[in-house]
Motif scaffolding. Sequence first.
Motif, mmCIF file in Angstrom:
data_model
loop_
_atom_site.group_PDB
_atom_site.id
_atom_site.type_symbol
_atom_site.label_atom_id
_atom_site.label_comp_id
_atom_site.label_asym_id
_atom_site.label_seq_id
_atom_site.Cartn_x
_atom_site.Cartn_y
_atom_site.Cartn_z
ATOM 1 N N ILE A 476 0.840 -1.200 0.000
ATOM 2 C CA ILE A 476 0.000 0.000 0.000
ATOM 3 C C ILE A 476 0.872 1.246 0.000
ATOM 4 N N PHE A 477 1.927 1.248 0.805
ATOM 5 C CA PHE A 477 2.838 2.395 0.819
ATOM 6 C C PHE A 477 3.456 2.644 -0.552
ATOM 7 N N TRP A 478 3.996 1.589 -1.176
ATOM 8 C CA TRP A 478 4.640 1.765 -2.472
ATOM 9 C C TRP A 478 3.641 2.274 -3.518
ATOM 10 N N PHE A 479 2.425 1.780 -3.483
ATOM 11 C CA PHE A 479 1.451 2.196 -4.489
ATOM 12 C C PHE A 479 0.986 3.632 -4.265
ATOM 13 N N ILE A 480 0.601 3.957 -3.034
ATOM 14 C CA ILE A 480 0.070 5.287 -2.754
ATOM 15 C C ILE A 480 1.148 6.349 -2.856
ATOM 16 N N PHE A 481 2.290 6.067 -2.256
ATOM 17 C CA PHE A 481 3.328 7.100 -2.160
ATOM 18 C C PHE A 481 4.098 7.283 -3.465
ATOM 19 N N SER A 482 4.497 6.173 -4.087
ATOM 20 C CA SER A 482 5.394 6.262 -5.234
ATOM 21 C C SER A 482 4.677 6.172 -6.574
ATOM 22 N N ILE A 483 3.638 5.344 -6.671
ATOM 23 C CA ILE A 483 2.976 5.144 -7.949
ATOM 24 C C ILE A 483 1.880 6.168 -8.181
ATOM 25 N N LEU A 484 1.166 6.548 -7.131
ATOM 26 C CA LEU A 484 0.033 7.456 -7.289
ATOM 27 C C LEU A 484 0.304 8.845 -6.734
ATOM 28 N N GLY A 485 0.826 8.941 -5.516
ATOM 29 C CA GLY A 485 0.915 10.223 -4.831
ATOM 30 C C GLY A 485 1.872 11.211 -5.470
ATOM 31 N N GLN A 486 3.130 10.839 -5.621
ATOM 32 C CA GLN A 486 4.121 11.771 -6.160
ATOM 33 C C GLN A 486 3.838 12.189 -7.595
ATOM 34 N N PRO A 487 3.535 11.270 -8.531
ATOM 35 C CA PRO A 487 3.197 11.731 -9.886
ATOM 36 C C PRO A 487 1.989 12.659 -9.926
#
Length: 507
Positions: A476-487
């Motif tokens: 969940i962290f990798w998806f929310i933070f790196s895949i969705l949040g930052q872009p």
Amino acid sequence: MAIPDQPETIATAIEHSTVRRRPTATSAGGLYNSPESTDSSGEDLVKDSGSDDFMDTVDSGVGYSQPPQKHENKTSVLDFAYRPSVPAHRRVKESPLSSDSIFHQLQSHAGLFNLCIVVLVAVNSRLIIENLMKYGFLIKSGFWFSSYSLSDWPLFMCCLSLVVFPFTAFLVEKLAQRKCIPESVVVLLHISITSASVLYPILVILRCDSAFLSGVTLMLLSCVVWLKLVSYAHTSYDMRQLTKSIEKGEAVPNTVNMDYPYSVSFKSLAYFMVAPTLCYQQSYPRTPYIRKGWVFRQVVKLIIFTGVMGFIIEQYINPIVQNSQHPFKGDLLYAIERVLKLSVPNLYVWLCMFYCFFHLWLNILAELLRFGDREFYKDWWNAKTVEDYWRMWNMPVHKWMIRHLYFPCLRQGIPKAVALLIAFLVSALFHELCIAVPCHIFKLWAFGGIMFQVPLVLITHHLQNKFRNSMVGNMIFWFIFSILGQPMCVLLYYHDLMNRKIKLDQS
């Protein structure tokens, strides 16, 4: 024991085989009463029937009371070992890809890791070729240095003038040590100094139409100065209180490790302001010498990875962002496609940034200053909850939060949940300042992104308690933070910045 000239009979083969028999008085101390012999003769023979390992076992004579030396004996034993009565399943075993084998390292997965590396290289090679065919080589001659950077001289002068605030804080502490000013005035002066160390750069950036990178650099530096000055003032105040307790004859815990009498030293403050830490103390663990060759290698790595990071931004991120629409003002599927396409190069840049700053730069600075404690980060990539990630990925800030914000709140009787919320609130505020001020845009995208971590902390903590030994929170962290949040934040700030420039050009 003599080896018979004739081949073994069936009875002899059974005597030397792996068939289980009840122990008897005559067999006590014999071959089958030995655990080592049973393991080697049983499991090794039938572990991989028909393989080279079995033939090596037969050749070496492991598991037999006497090694077969003639071809006839070997053939007889081989024929018997393949009989249907020999057990094929002897122990409880997990599949190599089961969760127990993966997370408890019972099975090596180096081959799958190599496959991932090969696939990653192949996919990114295709992306590089596709990008070059579509956009050409986008790196310009002013990649490393541009004449436009000279127009940011007010920000550079502001950066140099930040040394005034630590010097002023030192003078205040010197007067406080000599008891020239009351404690309330000391606290008021420190609040004024720390506030000015942030507000002054903000005013300079907002009044100057500077480059985004220059503004971010100045804001980050001013935030570091603010954190250091708060730690300096808070620690000095606590040391004065401990000194008063010692003078009154009260007991002081040994964990304080304070030099008595407490003295205000400009040398210790100067070292603290350049050291790779945000927590002030009078002395730090030091290394015996500077490894010059090691420093040179780290500097070379820093230059290389900084160039890679800039190349990815110019060659990949800029074209994707420029050819995108505002995520909240266009087609939803198109926005999702842009975010996912931007997530890969954005992740590479973020990982390079982490490696360059937290590993290379902070270690270089620590080596030059002989700073001993170099735990600038922990294994945050294995964090099972979002809370674990925030505790491990930036240790200087985490230690500052624990020392000067979280535990002081607890000592004041504030509940843990509220103290955690205050910590995230302060972090969100500084994230917003470091991005919104250089962009001259205050839309609270970064602030909302950090505050959104609070429910994620609760969700991932609940999932970790529900599914023990699970990496659900990590995914969940990798998806929310790196895949969705930052872009998403990159697209939002870019389009808001472009809209601001269009309005300025029209006015």
